[in-house]
Design an enzyme around this catalytic site. Structure first.
Site, PDB file in Angstrom:
ATOM      1  N   GLU A 147       0.883  -1.168   0.000  1.00 32.28           N
ATOM      2  CA  GLU A 147       0.000   0.000   0.000  1.00 32.28           C
ATOM      3  C   GLU A 147       0.912   1.207   0.000  1.00 32.28           C
ATOM      4  OE1 GLU A 147      -1.633   3.130   0.810  1.00 32.28           O
ATOM      5  OE2 GLU A 147      -2.191   2.457   2.805  1.00 32.28           O
TER       6      GLU A 147
ATOM      7  N   CYS B  97      -2.199   9.136   2.738  1.00 30.73           N
ATOM      8  CA  CYS B  97      -1.951   8.567   1.414  1.00 30.73           C
ATOM      9  C   CYS B  97      -3.182   8.672   0.524  1.00 30.73           C
ATOM     10  CB  CYS B  97      -1.498   7.116   1.532  1.00 30.73           C
ATOM     11  SG  CYS B  97      -2.640   6.054   2.436  1.00 30.73           S
TER      12      CYS B  97
END
Length: 498
Positions: free
Chosen positions: A237, A271
């Site tokens: 990720e 993010c």
């Protein structure tokens, strides 16, 4: 974060004050291998438990976290500088995900029957999802509880043991989680190792059965390279450059509020936060005015009423400053903030307009409380520009009538309609991206299965009508098979002429 000369310990620092929060060991390659060995032994016990027994343990841990949530939030505040309220929200979401994973593992992982098909009708077919063994989790500092627990909770619920390497900026959070788990369960099913990049690399090579990594794209590539040496699978990720699209019929007030929060919450260190906004030309002026107006009372400082904390990782300040400067040098304008908004520890909200699409501020992850706003002629252009970076993590659409239509055209792992980052809070939805944002999924059924392997079993119920898997197979059986296949599959669908 500082490291002693002996490199046997390192200090985690409060990014607001610079004070030492705590001192932690730098675990060596030998230390990490020993932790993984202990985890393998514990995994044998943990995986042998029933789903209900694991659920009982995990729910007990959930209760401990919940009762001590203020303590956990304070550790997060001390190590990241984020406001207590933000830390509490992060902890609350984590608790909800832990409960979901524990409560749904059996439903999605237990053995289930699947159709055998007519050719193999004599077979009973089934599949179950079996724990891998030991999962190594390498966590980030921006959401030091919620993000790694998206791997830890789901890996544990699936029957794995976990060795967790938290960021060197937030080691105390990792130690808190492992300590409370051990208090609750009594066995080292969840352990923590602390240190710098070398410790993370050691975890990749220590014989774990999978690594779940969250961090930058470049670091993710290094993790993959280290794991490739032992053919250890990974979940990555990585970064994002998420866009928010505003259609002509959008609720402008709500869209502006979402854009500001998505860009600036957690000091922009998200993010899946909002870094770009594309607005239909018919509502561009109204949206920008509303966004600017909402940003006026937003500030980042060490005062008690501050909405935004500091930039946790000091070297990020130069990146943020560089992106803003590049945007301005190339013709962009800062209608809020600007280069001077970047201080020694804090960055004030910055809104940039007229920024070229090939600038760093549009193409590269900034990771600060900044956002670019661009005018588009229609939603076709908005989608094209949204899909115009190498990242593809999350996205947001504000539209009353066309939200689903627009969302389905966006190349990203997740999209929120008339909300922002809401997909992360839904435990049953998978979280992850594609492209330079990584691959694999945490959360939801996909997140549970990510930490397992499918085990297929067939069991003969009765002798086959056609004996095919034998050297005693007859020509007649082969002819009968050909007739059966022709009957079952010989009629194709006619392709319409254009």
């Amino acid at each position: 974060m500082t490291v002693t000369e002996s490199r046997t310990t390192f200090d985690s620092l409060n990014p607001i004050t610079g004070d030492v929060v705590a001192t932690h060991p730098v675990h060596t390659d030998e230390d990490v291998r020993a932790a993984v060995a202990r985890a393998k032994e514990a995994a044998g016990w943990w995986s042998a438990l029933t789903f209900d027994e694991r659920k009982t343990h995990l729910m007990a841990w959930k209760g401990v976290i919940t009762r001590r949530v203020a303590q956990l939030a304070d550790v997060m505040h001390q190590e990241t500088g984020k406001p207590h309220g933000d830390a509490m929200i992060e902890a609350a979401l984590t608790i909800d995900h832990l409960a979901w994973a524990a409560g749904h593992a059996e439903k999605f992982l237990r053995r289930r029957r699947v159709p055998s098909g007519l050719v193999m009708a004599n077979q009973a077919a089934s599949v179950a999802y079996v724990p891998l063994g030991v999962v190594g989790v390498i966590g980030p500092w921006n959401y030091p509880v919620f993000t790694p627990m998206g791997s830890i909770a789901y890996a544990l619920a699936a029957g794995n043991a976990v060795v967790f390497k938290p960021s060197e900026y937030t080691p105390g959070v990792g130690e808190w989680l492992a300590r409370t788990f051990l208090e609750t369960v009594g066995r080292p099913v969840l352990q923590v190792v602390t240190g710098l990049g070398e410790t993370g690399a050691a975890l990749c090579r220590a014989g774990v059965d999978k690594v779940a990594f969250t961090g930058s794209t470049e670091t993710g590539k290094r993790v993959m390279a280290a794991c490739a040496e032992t053919l250890t699978p990974v979940v990555i990720e990585a970064g994002g450059k998420d866009a928010l699209i505003v259609d002509a019929d959008a609720d402008i007030e709500a869209a502006a509020d979402a854009a500001l929060w998505g860009a600036c919450a957690n000091a922009g260190q998200t993010c899946a936060g909002v870094e770009r906004v594309y607005v239909h030309e018919r509502v561009y002026d109204e949206f920008l005015a509303t966004l600017v107006d909402k940003s006026r009372d937003l500030r980042a400082d060490d005062g008690p009423g501050s909405h935004l904390g500091p930039i946790t990782m000091p070297k990020q300040l130069d990146i943020i400053r560089g992106h803003i400067q590049d945007a301005i040098d190339r013709g962009g304008r800062a209608v809020v903030g600007g280069v001077d908004a970047v201080g020694d520890r804090f960055v004030q909200p910055t809104i940039l307009v007229d920024v070229p699409e090939d600038s760093r501020a549009v193409q590269e992850e900034t990771y600060g409380p900044t956002v670019t706003v661009a005018k588009v002629r229609d939603m076709d252009e908005a989608v094209e520009l949204t899909n115009g970076t190498r990242y593809a993590l999350g996205s947001t659409v504000f539209s009353r009538a066309r939200g689903m239509e627009i969302a389905e055209r966006i190349r990203a792992g997740m999209t929120a309609i008339n909300g922002v980052i809401t997909f992360a809070g839904v435990p049953s939805l998978p979280f992850g991206g594609i492209g330079d944002s990584g691959f694999g999924r945490i959360h939801g059924p996909d997140g549970l299965r990510e930490f397992t392997y499918p085990k297929a079993i067939t069991r003969q119920r009765f002798k086959p009508m056609l004996a095919l898997t034998t050297f005693a197979r007859t020509e007649k059986a082969e002819q009968q098979l050909a007739k059966m296949i022709t009957v079952l599959h010989g009629r194709g669908t006619t392709i319409p002429k254009k």
